[in-house]
Write an enzyme that holds these catalytic residues in place. Sequence first.
Site, PDB file in Angstrom:
ATOM      1  N   LEU A 169      34.228  45.205  23.246  1.00  0.00           N
ATOM      2  CA  LEU A 169      34.950  46.398  23.842  1.00  0.00           C
ATOM      3  C   LEU A 169      34.061  47.805  24.053  1.00  0.00           C
ATOM      4  CD1 LEU A 169      38.233  45.316  22.072  1.00  0.00           C
ATOM      5  CD2 LEU A 169      37.672  45.189  23.935  1.00  0.00           C
ATOM      6  N   CYS A 204      34.101  48.601  15.076  1.00  0.00           N
ATOM      7  CA  CYS A 204      35.834  48.293  15.344  1.00  0.00           C
ATOM      8  C   CYS A 204      36.006  47.299  14.561  1.00  0.00           C
ATOM      9  CB  CYS A 204      35.449  49.292  16.402  1.00  0.00           C
ATOM     10  SG  CYS A 204      35.425  50.682  16.676  1.00  0.00           S
ATOM     11  N   HIS A 205      35.360  46.318  15.213  1.00  0.00           N
ATOM     12  CA  HIS A 205      35.829  44.845  15.529  1.00  0.00           C
ATOM     13  C   HIS A 205      34.752  43.612  14.471  1.00  0.00           C
ATOM     14  CE1 HIS A 205      37.998  46.534  18.968  1.00  0.00           C
ATOM     15  NE2 HIS A 205      38.527  46.216  18.106  1.00  0.00           N
ATOM     16  N   GLY A 206      33.795  44.012  13.818  1.00  0.00           N
ATOM     17  CA  GLY A 206      32.900  43.552  13.038  1.00  0.00           C
ATOM     18  C   GLY A 206      31.144  42.127  13.978  1.00  0.00           C
ATOM     19  N   PRO A 252      33.396  38.955  17.643  1.00  0.00           N
ATOM     20  CA  PRO A 252      33.921  38.818  18.631  1.00  0.00           C
ATOM     21  C   PRO A 252      32.664  39.483  20.001  1.00  0.00           C
ATOM     22  CG  PRO A 252      35.191  40.494  17.768  1.00  0.00           C
ATOM     23  CD  PRO A 252      34.013  40.574  16.709  1.00  0.00           C
TER      24      PRO A 252
END
Length: 182
Positions: A120, A138-140, A153
């Site tokens: 992202l 943020c999302h790993g 992701p």
Amino acid sequence: MADEGPQGTKRDFLFLATGAGLAVGAGAVAWPFVASMAPDAATVAAGAPLDVDLSPIQDGQIVNVFWRGKLIFVRKLTEKEVTDMKAVPLSEMIDPAAFDTRVKKGHDQWLVSYGNCTHLGCVPIGHSGNYEGWSCPCHGSQFDAVGRVRRGPAPTNLPIPPYAFESDTKIKIGEEGGKAVA
């Protein structure tokens, strides 16, 4: 006195119309001069290449620079990181890429990549995560020392911008093989 009202209104209108006409005319005369000061469209589209001096960068250090408004990571890999990254099996990667496709031949201690997560667009933190590289807070997503996505992701590796070595201590981002990239 009754005649003054309509005459005054006509006079005011004539002053206003004349002033507006002069303003438009002055703008029309000035516009080409102002426009000539803007950069050429090809220059804006290509973005000026960026010279980066590599000499002050220490082994293991990551330097952040900006080119065309984008964050770029410039990393000097340690000998251990080079050895470790060459040994990683492609089967362990989300977006398989050999070490040699991530660095320039003859300069395998240098990684130059865009600095935004491919999930992202977050900015991953250097020297963090399980793979000697970056992790996205943020999302790993986790990237190894040469920017290959290994967990999370993010679907693809950190992209490599166009760049060329001008010497052992200088690169030019925005050029490939000595030619500017548009």
